[in-house]
Design a protein around this motif. Sequence first.
Motif, PDB file in Angstrom:
ATOM      1  N   LYS A  15      -3.993 -39.971 -26.408  1.00  0.00           N
ATOM      2  CA  LYS A  15      -5.082 -39.836 -26.795  1.00  0.00           C
ATOM      3  C   LYS A  15      -5.894 -39.190 -27.207  1.00  0.00           C
ATOM      4  N   GLU A  16      -7.206 -40.325 -27.341  1.00  0.00           N
ATOM      5  CA  GLU A  16      -7.521 -40.201 -29.234  1.00  0.00           C
ATOM      6  C   GLU A  16      -9.184 -39.319 -28.535  1.00  0.00           C
ATOM      7  N   ALA A  17      -8.971 -37.720 -29.585  1.00  0.00           N
ATOM      8  CA  ALA A  17     -10.409 -37.116 -29.361  1.00  0.00           C
ATOM      9  C   ALA A  17     -10.696 -36.028 -30.970  1.00  0.00           C
ATOM     10  N   HIS A  18     -11.944 -35.650 -31.226  1.00  0.00           N
ATOM     11  CA  HIS A  18     -12.069 -34.748 -32.594  1.00  0.00           C
ATOM     12  C   HIS A  18     -11.270 -35.365 -33.544  1.00  0.00           C
ATOM     13  N   GLY A  19     -11.169 -36.634 -34.131  1.00  0.00           N
ATOM     14  CA  GLY A  19     -10.515 -37.153 -35.345  1.00  0.00           C
ATOM     15  C   GLY A  19      -9.287 -36.797 -35.060  1.00  0.00           C
ATOM     16  N   MET A  20      -8.107 -36.654 -33.935  1.00  0.00           N
ATOM     17  CA  MET A  20      -7.149 -36.592 -33.546  1.00  0.00           C
ATOM     18  C   MET A  20      -5.673 -37.654 -32.715  1.00  0.00           C
ATOM     19  N   VAL A  21      -5.206 -37.869 -32.963  1.00  0.00           N
ATOM     20  CA  VAL A  21      -4.047 -38.255 -31.920  1.00  0.00           C
ATOM     21  C   VAL A  21      -3.991 -37.438 -31.275  1.00  0.00           C
ATOM     22  N   TYR A  22      -3.796 -37.373 -29.598  1.00  0.00           N
ATOM     23  CA  TYR A  22      -2.717 -35.980 -28.639  1.00  0.00           C
ATOM     24  C   TYR A  22      -1.733 -36.528 -28.131  1.00  0.00           C
TER      25      TYR A  22
ATOM     26  N   LYS B 206       1.816 -35.129 -14.442  1.00  0.00           N
ATOM     27  CA  LYS B 206       1.568 -33.761 -14.419  1.00  0.00           C
ATOM     28  C   LYS B 206       0.295 -33.582 -15.728  1.00  0.00           C
ATOM     29  N   ALA B 207      -0.150 -34.726 -16.670  1.00  0.00           N
ATOM     30  CA  ALA B 207      -0.955 -34.597 -17.598  1.00  0.00           C
ATOM     31  C   ALA B 207      -2.226 -34.415 -16.954  1.00  0.00           C
ATOM     32  N   THR B 208      -3.052 -34.303 -17.913  1.00  0.00           N
ATOM     33  CA  THR B 208      -4.275 -33.305 -17.494  1.00  0.00           C
ATOM     34  C   THR B 208      -5.273 -34.250 -18.264  1.00  0.00           C
ATOM     35  N   ASP B 209      -6.666 -34.123 -18.560  1.00  0.00           N
ATOM     36  CA  ASP B 209      -7.311 -34.194 -18.980  1.00  0.00           C
ATOM     37  C   ASP B 209      -7.942 -33.642 -20.213  1.00  0.00           C
ATOM     38  N   ASP B 210      -7.176 -32.097 -20.269  1.00  0.00           N
ATOM     39  CA  ASP B 210      -8.218 -31.070 -21.128  1.00  0.00           C
ATOM     40  C   ASP B 210      -6.717 -31.258 -22.895  1.00  0.00           C
ATOM     41  N   LEU B 211      -7.890 -31.745 -23.661  1.00  0.00           N
ATOM     42  CA  LEU B 211      -7.428 -32.477 -24.704  1.00  0.00           C
ATOM     43  C   LEU B 211      -7.966 -30.451 -25.440  1.00  0.00           C
ATOM     44  N   PRO B 212      -6.822 -29.487 -25.838  1.00  0.00           N
ATOM     45  CA  PRO B 212      -6.900 -28.422 -26.734  1.00  0.00           C
ATOM     46  C   PRO B 212      -7.915 -28.711 -28.290  1.00  0.00           C
ATOM     47  N   TYR B 213      -8.631 -27.589 -27.942  1.00  0.00           N
ATOM     48  CA  TYR B 213      -9.919 -28.398 -28.906  1.00  0.00           C
ATOM     49  C   TYR B 213     -10.740 -26.861 -29.081  1.00  0.00           C
ATOM     50  N   PHE B 214     -11.906 -26.454 -29.938  1.00  0.00           N
ATOM     51  CA  PHE B 214     -12.192 -25.427 -29.911  1.00  0.00           C
ATOM     52  C   PHE B 214     -14.170 -26.035 -29.964  1.00  0.00           C
ATOM     53  N   GLU B 215     -14.691 -26.873 -28.658  1.00  0.00           N
ATOM     54  CA  GLU B 215     -15.537 -27.493 -28.772  1.00  0.00           C
ATOM     55  C   GLU B 215     -17.399 -26.669 -29.304  1.00  0.00           C
ATOM     56  N   GLU B 216     -17.281 -25.766 -28.538  1.00  0.00           N
ATOM     57  CA  GLU B 216     -18.153 -23.945 -28.754  1.00  0.00           C
ATOM     58  C   GLU B 216     -18.549 -23.532 -30.192  1.00  0.00           C
ATOM     59  N   PHE B 217     -17.129 -24.283 -31.295  1.00  0.00           N
ATOM     60  CA  PHE B 217     -17.511 -23.785 -32.200  1.00  0.00           C
ATOM     61  C   PHE B 217     -17.674 -24.521 -33.247  1.00  0.00           C
TER      62      PHE B 217
ATOM     63  N   GLY C 238     -21.697 -32.966 -36.051  1.00  0.00           N
ATOM     64  CA  GLY C 238     -22.483 -33.471 -37.271  1.00  0.00           C
ATOM     65  C   GLY C 238     -21.808 -32.408 -38.264  1.00  0.00           C
ATOM     66  N   MET C 239     -21.026 -31.974 -38.026  1.00  0.00           N
ATOM     67  CA  MET C 239     -19.914 -30.486 -38.880  1.00  0.00           C
ATOM     68  C   MET C 239     -19.334 -31.315 -39.851  1.00  0.00           C
ATOM     69  N   VAL C 240     -19.414 -31.141 -40.893  1.00  0.00           N
ATOM     70  CA  VAL C 240     -18.646 -32.154 -42.238  1.00  0.00           C
ATOM     71  C   VAL C 240     -17.682 -30.998 -42.060  1.00  0.00           C
ATOM     72  N   TYR C 241     -15.986 -31.981 -42.449  1.00  0.00           N
ATOM     73  CA  TYR C 241     -15.036 -30.907 -42.246  1.00  0.00           C
ATOM     74  C   TYR C 241     -13.961 -32.013 -43.233  1.00  0.00           C
ATOM     75  N   SER C 242     -13.019 -30.874 -44.176  1.00  0.00           N
ATOM     76  CA  SER C 242     -12.294 -32.045 -45.325  1.00  0.00           C
ATOM     77  C   SER C 242     -11.042 -31.186 -44.314  1.00  0.00           C
ATOM     78  N   GLU C 243     -10.257 -32.522 -44.803  1.00  0.00           N
ATOM     79  CA  GLU C 243      -8.654 -32.428 -44.558  1.00  0.00           C
ATOM     80  C   GLU C 243      -6.766 -32.665 -45.564  1.00  0.00           C
ATOM     81  N   MET C 244      -6.222 -31.441 -44.986  1.00  0.00           N
ATOM     82  CA  MET C 244      -5.661 -31.577 -45.776  1.00  0.00           C
ATOM     83  C   MET C 244      -4.233 -31.583 -44.869  1.00  0.00           C
ATOM     84  N   SER C 245      -2.457 -32.308 -45.402  1.00  0.00           N
ATOM     85  CA  SER C 245      -1.429 -31.761 -44.874  1.00  0.00           C
ATOM     86  C   SER C 245      -0.509 -31.319 -45.423  1.00  0.00           C
ATOM     87  N   ASP C 246       0.593 -30.465 -44.691  1.00  0.00           N
ATOM     88  CA  ASP C 246       1.547 -30.026 -45.554  1.00  0.00           C
ATOM     89  C   ASP C 246       3.302 -29.639 -44.363  1.00  0.00           C
ATOM     90  N   CYS C 247       4.359 -30.752 -44.605  1.00  0.00           N
ATOM     91  CA  CYS C 247       5.641 -30.092 -44.166  1.00  0.00           C
ATOM     92  C   CYS C 247       5.907 -29.337 -44.437  1.00  0.00           C
TER      93      CYS C 247
END
Length: 323
Positions: free
Chosen positions: A103-110, A118-129, A133-142
């Motif tokens: 599934k796709e939500a919050h700019g992320m593939v879950y 057994k799949a649910t519709d509950d995708l983990p995120y912090f919607e309350e915070f 409209g918030m801007v975000y930057s993103e970096m990745s590292d292994c």
Amino acid sequence: MIKNQWYGILPSKELKKEKLVAVKRCGLDLCLFRLNDDSIGCVIDQCSHRGAAISKGKNKGDCIACPFHGIQFDKEGKTVFVPANGKLAHVEERFNVKSYLVKEAHGMVYFWYGDKDKATDDLPYFEEFLKEGMVYSEMSDCWNAHYSRCIENQLDVVHVPFVHYNTIGRGNKTLVNGPALKVEGNTIIFSAYNSLDEGQPQIPASELTVNPNMNLRFKFPNIWQNHISSHMNVVIFFAPIDDEHTMFYIRFYTDMFKLRFMNQLMAAVGKRMNKVIERQDKGVVETQRPKVSALFCGEHLLKGDSPVITYRKMRDDFQKKED
């Protein structure tokens, strides 16, 4: 890995319509792709015919084609065309490949790691915070570390003045009071109250409360948040690659300013800060043994390790539940 959970595994921006994307997540070699209608699919990255990596093939818009002999599959892994047999031939189900729920939500593939039924519709995120409209930057590292060790590092309030002595740990606040901690559903919430050691006794957790305006949160199975203020948050998705590697996706969210370009500038600064802090942690965590943490793994823990202990207990309960 904990079964029957939604794991954030890849930023949405990595999936373009014109290409197939190969990733290893939860120990599985996967092929991810975006179709003409913008939906996404995920199949095992191994053709059922001769074992070639499907991800080296082509995106046909409504299906994908293996690079070796052109066999085409839809996003459910169903075989739709075998060129060698001709357009009039019956397509045999034995060529189908295993597909996975995404599934796709919050700019992320879950990615659903477990039984499809057994799949649910509950995708983990912090919607309350993380307000719209918030801007975000993103970096990745292994990291060359199991995802449990990576997560525990972000729950560790004891290491801050040592590993981050010249960044977020300045001030030599080595005495760990509490920390204050609570659990809400599948989320661990805690606040650090480290102080300079001047010979005073530690303040027990029972005398402290979680600061609602500044706290850290972990939501199972693999997302963490540093709630710095109502206008500034850091979020990390810990995408498990296998038992020895984890991909970090670190985001700095902000809406401190009225002008968007000012928020974008602040997010860029936050990204640079995150990189410095993350690299300090990485050099230490990659040395930890055993590679995979567990409720009982021979370590002698401190009172200040209560967020780590809570995480281990909850993770152990989740694993036992799904065994």
